[in-house]
Design a protein around this motif. Structure first.
Motif, mmCIF file in Angstrom:
data_model
loop_
_atom_site.group_PDB
_atom_site.id
_atom_site.type_symbol
_atom_site.label_atom_id
_atom_site.label_comp_id
_atom_site.label_asym_id
_atom_site.label_seq_id
_atom_site.Cartn_x
_atom_site.Cartn_y
_atom_site.Cartn_z
ATOM 1 N N ASN A 73 0.728 -1.171 -0.178
ATOM 2 C CA ASN A 73 -0.072 -0.127 -0.004
ATOM 3 C C ASN A 73 0.917 1.228 -0.131
ATOM 4 O O ASN A 73 0.424 2.206 -0.587
ATOM 5 C CB ASN A 73 -1.098 -0.015 1.138
ATOM 6 N N LEU A 74 2.051 1.430 0.831
ATOM 7 C CA LEU A 74 2.968 2.539 0.760
ATOM 8 C C LEU A 74 3.335 2.676 -0.556
ATOM 9 O O LEU A 74 3.834 3.907 -1.006
ATOM 10 C CB LEU A 74 3.804 2.341 1.946
ATOM 11 N N GLU A 75 3.946 1.681 -1.123
ATOM 12 C CA GLU A 75 4.380 1.665 -2.407
ATOM 13 C C GLU A 75 3.364 2.216 -3.452
ATOM 14 O O GLU A 75 3.778 2.870 -4.151
ATOM 15 C CB GLU A 75 4.964 0.236 -2.924
ATOM 16 N N ARG A 76 2.364 1.606 -3.466
ATOM 17 C CA ARG A 76 1.225 2.077 -4.259
ATOM 18 C C ARG A 76 1.036 3.777 -4.290
ATOM 19 O O ARG A 76 0.748 4.303 -5.103
ATOM 20 C CB ARG A 76 -0.092 1.367 -4.199
ATOM 21 N N SER A 77 1.096 4.262 -3.040
ATOM 22 C CA SER A 77 0.725 5.458 -2.744
ATOM 23 C C SER A 77 1.954 6.368 -2.899
ATOM 24 O O SER A 77 1.869 7.546 -3.113
ATOM 25 C CB SER A 77 0.372 5.800 -1.109
ATOM 26 N N GLY A 78 3.116 5.679 -3.304
ATOM 27 C CA GLY A 78 4.315 6.448 -3.850
ATOM 28 C C GLY A 78 5.382 7.122 -2.658
ATOM 29 O O GLY A 78 6.255 7.503 -2.634
ATOM 30 N N SER A 79 4.698 6.514 -1.288
ATOM 31 C CA SER A 79 5.743 6.626 -0.055
ATOM 32 C C SER A 79 7.063 5.867 -0.049
ATOM 33 O O SER A 79 7.974 6.240 0.419
ATOM 34 C CB SER A 79 4.973 6.514 1.115
ATOM 35 N N LEU A 80 6.856 4.665 -0.612
ATOM 36 C CA LEU A 80 8.136 3.799 -0.436
ATOM 37 C C LEU A 80 8.398 3.374 -1.848
ATOM 38 O O LEU A 80 7.562 3.230 -2.684
ATOM 39 C CB LEU A 80 7.648 2.481 0.259
ATOM 40 N N VAL A 81 9.912 3.180 -2.256
ATOM 41 C CA VAL A 81 10.286 2.686 -3.356
ATOM 42 C C VAL A 81 11.111 1.562 -3.279
ATOM 43 O O VAL A 81 11.811 1.364 -2.004
ATOM 44 C CB VAL A 81 10.827 3.730 -4.288
ATOM 45 N N ARG A 82 11.415 0.668 -4.081
ATOM 46 C CA ARG A 82 12.133 -0.389 -3.996
ATOM 47 C C ARG A 82 13.505 -0.017 -4.980
ATOM 48 O O ARG A 82 13.417 0.331 -6.018
ATOM 49 C CB ARG A 82 11.773 -1.689 -4.510
ATOM 50 N N LYS A 83 14.703 0.052 -4.366
ATOM 51 C CA LYS A 83 15.721 0.165 -5.308
ATOM 52 C C LYS A 83 16.878 -0.753 -5.027
ATOM 53 O O LYS A 83 17.073 -1.657 -3.992
ATOM 54 C CB LYS A 83 16.602 1.411 -4.616
ATOM 55 N N PRO A 84 17.548 -0.978 -6.156
ATOM 56 C CA PRO A 84 18.590 -2.011 -6.275
ATOM 57 C C PRO A 84 19.519 -1.934 -5.145
ATOM 58 O O PRO A 84 20.202 -0.707 -5.144
ATOM 59 C CB PRO A 84 19.282 -2.011 -7.523
ATOM 60 N N HIS A 85 20.091 -2.695 -4.544
ATOM 61 C CA HIS A 85 21.238 -2.951 -3.382
ATOM 62 C C HIS A 85 22.554 -2.074 -4.151
ATOM 63 O O HIS A 85 22.508 -2.467 -5.355
ATOM 64 C CB HIS A 85 21.592 -4.253 -2.951
ATOM 65 N N ALA A 86 23.343 -1.595 -3.561
ATOM 66 C CA ALA A 86 24.405 -0.956 -4.196
ATOM 67 C C ALA A 86 25.419 -1.918 -4.736
ATOM 68 O O ALA A 86 26.017 -1.663 -5.620
ATOM 69 C CB ALA A 86 25.134 0.108 -3.309
ATOM 70 N N VAL A 87 25.633 -3.038 -3.995
ATOM 71 C CA VAL A 87 26.594 -4.059 -4.337
ATOM 72 C C VAL A 87 26.029 -5.343 -4.824
ATOM 73 O O VAL A 87 26.399 -5.579 -5.975
ATOM 74 C CB VAL A 87 27.272 -4.732 -2.988
ATOM 75 N N HIS A 88 24.708 -5.630 -4.260
ATOM 76 C CA HIS A 88 24.142 -6.906 -4.980
ATOM 77 C C HIS A 88 22.878 -6.296 -5.569
ATOM 78 O O HIS A 88 21.707 -6.187 -4.902
ATOM 79 C CB HIS A 88 23.555 -7.955 -3.667
ATOM 80 N N GLY A 89 23.010 -6.006 -6.720
ATOM 81 C CA GLY A 89 22.051 -5.235 -7.630
ATOM 82 C C GLY A 89 20.472 -6.268 -7.578
ATOM 83 O O GLY A 89 19.600 -5.610 -7.982
ATOM 84 N N ARG A 90 20.669 -7.516 -7.405
ATOM 85 C CA ARG A 90 19.455 -8.264 -7.877
ATOM 86 C C ARG A 90 18.554 -7.972 -6.404
ATOM 87 O O ARG A 90 17.259 -8.153 -6.327
ATOM 88 C CB ARG A 90 19.812 -9.555 -7.893
ATOM 89 N N ILE A 91 19.292 -7.617 -5.076
ATOM 90 C CA ILE A 91 18.569 -7.338 -3.877
ATOM 91 C C ILE A 91 18.006 -6.001 -4.087
ATOM 92 O O ILE A 91 18.378 -5.068 -4.416
ATOM 93 C CB ILE A 91 19.533 -7.437 -2.819
ATOM 94 N N LEU A 92 16.359 -6.022 -3.750
ATOM 95 C CA LEU A 92 15.862 -4.818 -3.800
ATOM 96 C C LEU A 92 15.893 -4.183 -2.187
ATOM 97 O O LEU A 92 15.319 -5.107 -1.618
ATOM 98 C CB LEU A 92 14.418 -4.782 -4.514
ATOM 99 N N GLN A 93 15.891 -2.874 -2.153
ATOM 100 C CA GLN A 93 15.916 -2.377 -0.762
ATOM 101 C C GLN A 93 14.929 -1.482 -0.835
ATOM 102 O O GLN A 93 14.511 -0.993 -1.726
ATOM 103 C CB GLN A 93 17.402 -1.898 -0.345
#
Length: 160
Positions: free
Chosen positions: A87-107
């Motif tokens: 819900n917070l992603e849908r509302s635009g409050s949270l985003v998932r970004k690739p990990h700086a070292v492990h690009g496949r991990i989303l933070q």
């Protein structure tokens, strides 16, 4: 005159067994419930629930958390956190970004609008906390905080 649905023998908060002579566990639950209700009311017009506020707070405080980490920190079930995060992603409050070292991990990270929302929420909740501690000296507040932490950590409660 408004009729109360409360049984006439049930004491008001702060009196009888709901007062200083009550069971400590019940008093803790009563205080937590009253506090949560105040937070719910103060955040309602923002469309933020206390669990959403806790999630935003944990993501801001501890970048790179997993949903399971958030669930443990916010004392919520993993299923609840999954719904909250979606819900917070849908509302635009949270985003998932690739990990700086492990690009496949989303933070999870707060978006700019999520940071602004959290700042507004924090201001309102801080005002409630200020009211709750009104009348306590700084030393008394430290004692209450220390006691609450000791209750929360007694018996290894956080090791589950």
């Amino acid at each position: 005159m408004r009729k109360s649905n409360q049984h006439p023998g049930i004491p008001a908060p702060g009196t009888g067994k709901r007062g200083e002579e009550g069971y400590l566990g019940y008093l803790l639950r009563q205080a937590a419930g009253a506090y949560r209700h105040r937070v719910e009311r103060t955040l309602a017009d923002l469309g933020v629930t206390p669990p959403q506020f806790a999630t935003l707070t944990m993501v801001a405080a501890y970048p790179g958390l997993s949903n399971a980490d958030i669930a443990r920190l916010a004392m919520l079930t993993p299923q609840t956190v999954s719904v909250i995060v979606a819900n917070l992603e849908r509302s635009g409050s949270l985003v998932r970004k690739p990990h700086a070292v492990h690009g496949r991990i989303l933070q999870l990270e707060l978006s700019d609008s999520g940071q602004a929302l959290l700042k507004t929420c924090r201001g309102r909740v801080h005002a409630i906390e200020k009211e709750v501690t009104e009348g306590l000296s700084p030393e008394e507040e430290r004692i209450v905080r220390r006691w609450l932490v000791s209750v929360a950590t007694a018996g290894g409660a956080d090791k589950d």
